[in-house]
Design an enzyme around this catalytic site. Sequence first.
Site: not given
Lengths: 229, 453, 302
Positions: C2-3
Site C-alpha cells: 500500500c501507499g
Amino acid sequence: MERMSFDLAQTPLRELNSFLHRDAPAKGVQKVVVTNPDGAHNIAVGLDCPVEVDVHGHAGYYAGGMNKTGTVTIFGSAGTGVAENMMSGRVHVKGFASNGAGASMHGGLLVIDGDAGLRCGISLKGGDIVVGGSVGSFSAFMAQAGRMVICGDAGDALGDSLYEAVLYVRGSIKSLGADAQIEPMSEADYAAVKSLLDAAGMQHDPKDFKRVASARSLYHWNADADQEY
Amino acid sequence: MSSNDHSKPVAKEESFGYDSKTIAYIRNAAAHGLYEIRGMGAKRQLPNFDDLVFLGASLSRYPLEGYREKCSTKTVLGTRFAKKPIELEIPITIAGMSFGSLSANVKEALGRAATEVGTSTTTGDGGMTQEERQSSKTLVYQCLPSRYGFNPDDVRRADAIEMVIGQGAKPGGGGMLLGQKVSPRVAKMRTLPAGIDQRSACRHPDWTGPDDLAIKIQELRELTDWEKPIYVKVGATRTFNDVKLAVHSGADVVVVDGMQGGTAATQTCFIEHVGIPTLAAVRQAVDALEDLDMMGKVQLIVSGGIRSGPDVAKALAMGADAVSIGQGVLIALGCNHDSYYQNSAHHDASAGYAALGTVPGYCHHCHTGKCPVGITTQDAVLEQRLTPEVGARHLKNYLKTLNMELTTIARACGKQNVHHLEREDLVALTLEAAAMARVPLAGTNWIPGVSGF
Amino acid sequence: MCGIVGLLVKKPALRSRLGELMVPMLIGMTERGPDSAGLAVFTEPLAENMRKISLYSGMCEEGADFNWLGLGHELKEHLGIDATITAQGNHAILTAAIAPEPVKRWIKERHPKLHILSTGRAIDLYKDIGTPAEVAARYAFSGLAGSHLVGHTRMATESAVTPDRAHPFTAGEDFCLVHNGSLSNPYGVRRMLEPHGIRFETDNDTEAACRFLEWRLREGDDLETALQKGFEALDGFYTFLMGTADKLALIRDPFACKPAVVAETDDYVAIASEFRSLAHLPDIKHARVFEPAPEEMYVWNA
C-alpha cells in the site's frame, strides 16, 4: 568525455543506470550529475567503475545499492537501504538516511551526515559506516564484520546478535541488544575512530566514544548433551 | 497361580496420543531443555501427489506412440519482463541447497548433471561457488534474508535471481548451519568466524512486504539492466495471497515450496507443523495466477516432496510450469544409501550411520555435518566419498528417468507437449486430495466443498 | 502492499487547493497501490443537527447509473427527510438534518448493496477500484476543498471487485484510518470487539484497527490514550494515518518496517509512504523533511 548530467524529471532512470553501467566505464567518464531525483528509487545501483555520481536532491530506496568502486554523494536525504550491499567505494548522504542504511555492506565507506533510521548497518559484513547524527533502534542487528561510528545517540537493541563487527558510540545508548556489551577502548580503537572520522570529514574527540562489541555467548548453541535424565 | 509365577501374559495397550515417539520426545526435552534440530523434510504422512491418478487415453481420448511421436519437454521461464528468459530442456530443476549445507563436490555434481540434461541449479543460502558457476550452465542465484555471500558480481554472473522469502520446511524461519559445518571456506564465504553456530535472520534486512519487494525487485532489474528473470520463492502457507502479491511485486517466476520440502537443519517442530502440503499449495498458486490472468505470463515452479516422474506430471497437470527437486536429488547422489563409491570401489557406510545413532534409510542427520556418504558435510575426509563425476552420472540418470516417466504419462494422455497436461486429466483417490486439489474423487463428479455428491 | 498520503493545510486560504495539491501525491503512490484508491477529506463542519453520509453504488447492479434522485424521493416519502444528494457517477453525498443511525439502517434494508462509506459533519469519503489516477479523475479529486485529508492506494490480494476493502476505513462519525502494513492478530481483535456490539463489514485487518481505535474514542479516551492502547492491543507491522474532524494523526509500530516520511512548511504538513509523493509540493525544497519515529504519536491540528 569527463562529465555528464542527467535530469530525472526528463530522463528515465533506466537511461542513467544503463549509462553508468556501460558508457561510464567505456568512455572514462569521471563525474555524473543527477538533478531532480525527487525521491526516485535505485539511483546509481550496481556501479562497477570509479565514477563520481552527485545526486542533487532526495533519493529514494537503495541509492548507490551494491556499489563497487564508485563514489555517490547525495545532496539531500536517502530512503531505505542506501548503499545496501556495497562492496567498495564510497557513499555520502548529506542529509538523513532512512531505515536499513548500509544493510549487508561488505566494504567501502558509508557516511551519513544527519541521522540514520532503524536498523542502520543491519547484517553488516564489512566496510565502515560513519553517522554524524543518531541511529534508530536495532542498528547493527546481526552485524557480522566491519565498523560503525555513531556520533549521536543509539536507539534500542543496539548490536543485537552481534558477531565480529565493532561499534563506536559517542552519545547515549537507549539499550543494548542481546549479546552486545560495552568494552573498554584501546589505543587501537581510538586510532580507528580518528581515522574513520577523518575519512568522513567529521570533528569529534575519539576519547568521547564507547566501544560496543559481541560478548560471543551466542556462538555455540547450548547443547547440554550427555545430561542424564 | 502363586506369587512366584513369572509367566503372566504381557498386555500392551499403546496410547494414540502418547505413543512411543511422543514419549521419547518428552523425555528428550526433559533431559536437555532444547528443541530437536534435524535435516530432511516432513516425515509425517500428508496428502500428496500419490493421492491423484491420471485418466489415460482410451476411447474418448487417443494416446501418442512412445517413440515415433514426439512429446516436447522444453520449458521457458521468465518471459514476463526479462530480456533473457531461462530456456530449459526439461521442466525439472534443482532446488536451492547451499554450499555449506552441501559440500563443494556435491555442488559440482549438481552443476554437471544439470548441464548435461539441460536444466538449472540454484545456489542456496550461502552464496555462489566457483565450482557451481563453472559446472552449471544455467545457474539461479538466490537472495535470502541472511545475504550470506551475496554480491553484485555474482548477480551479474548469474542467469536468474531468486528472491527467497521462505522455504517449505520452515516458512517464517531463516537459515541454520551448526558450527561443525562452518568450515574455514564456508566461514569466509559467509563472513562468519569458523566453527560457530550460524544464526540467521528470517526477514530481509532492507525490505518488508510486497510493496517494498516491488522496489527491491526493480533494484535487481536495474542492476542487471533488465536482462535476467527474477524469481520469488515462498514457503507454502497463505499461498493464494502470497502468489498474488508476488505477481504484483513484479516477479517473473513464482516458486512455491510445500511443507514436504527439505532442509539441512532446522527445528523439527518447524518442519512438521508449519506450512501446508505441496498438493494444497499448487492449487492455491494456480488459482492466484488465474485470478490475475497471469497463467503463462508468470511461470510457476513447484517444489516440496517432488520424488518421481508421476509427481512431476501431476504438478504440471495442476498448472505448474516446472518443478524443483532437493531431497530426491540428494537421494540420487547417495543420501541414505548403505554404501558409497570411492576410488573405484564400494564401501560400507553403516558405521557412519551407527555413529549418528541411525541406520541407512532412516537418517536425517544432515545438520551434524557427519554425512556417512559425504553429501551434507564439510569434513575433508567425508566429502571425498562423493566424487563429482559419479554423483553427476547418478543424478543425470535420475533426472532422465523422471523426464521419461513424465513423457510416458503425457503421451498416454494424448499430449504432444508435457505442458499440455491439465487438471482435468486427474482424479483423486482420497477426500483430502480431492478437496485440496479441487479435482473430483475418482469415479464420481464430487469435489468436496465445490460440487454436490 | 500500500501507499498512504496525508495532507493538512495550515492556512485557510489554501483550503480550496487541498485536492489539487493532493492528486500528484496520490498518483505518486501508484506503484505501491495500483489496484484501488480512496480518500477522506475533512471540510468545514456542518451545523450540529446536520449530518452528511458518503455513499457508493459501485457494488449495486445499477453501478454508476444508480438512481440518486429516486433515493432522495424515497427518503422524503418513507422517513420524511429532506435530503440534499450530490452525486458523481457511483458516488454521492447525502446531507440532511438527521440522526444518522436510523437513516443508515433504512438504507441498509432498502438498498443492501449501497455501501455507506462514511458518516459525520466534516468527513467526505471516496473509494473505488482503478489506478489512483483513474479514481482521482472519476471523482474530480483535484477540485476538493477542506482542511485536511487522508488517502490510500492499494495493492489488492483478493479479487479487485471488492472496493469496500479499499481504505480508508471509517467507524463512528468523522473518524477514518488508512494503514500500510499487516496486522498479525486482527481476528483476535475483532472477537474482542464483537461482544461490544461492534459489527464488521469486511475481513480486512485494517477494519479491526479502525474499529478498535474508534471504540476507544467513543468510550471517552482522548486520541493519545486510544493510540497508546492501540500499541498494546494491535500486533504486527503498521503505519497508521488517522483523520478526525479536526486532527491528523500518525503512528508507526516499534519495528517501523513500513515507510513514512513527513514534510512540513508554514503552509502545510504532508505525509506519504515515500518522498516521491511529496517531491512536487510547493516549496518542498525548503520544507522540513523527516521520518516519524516508531511508537511516537504525531498529531497535527487543523
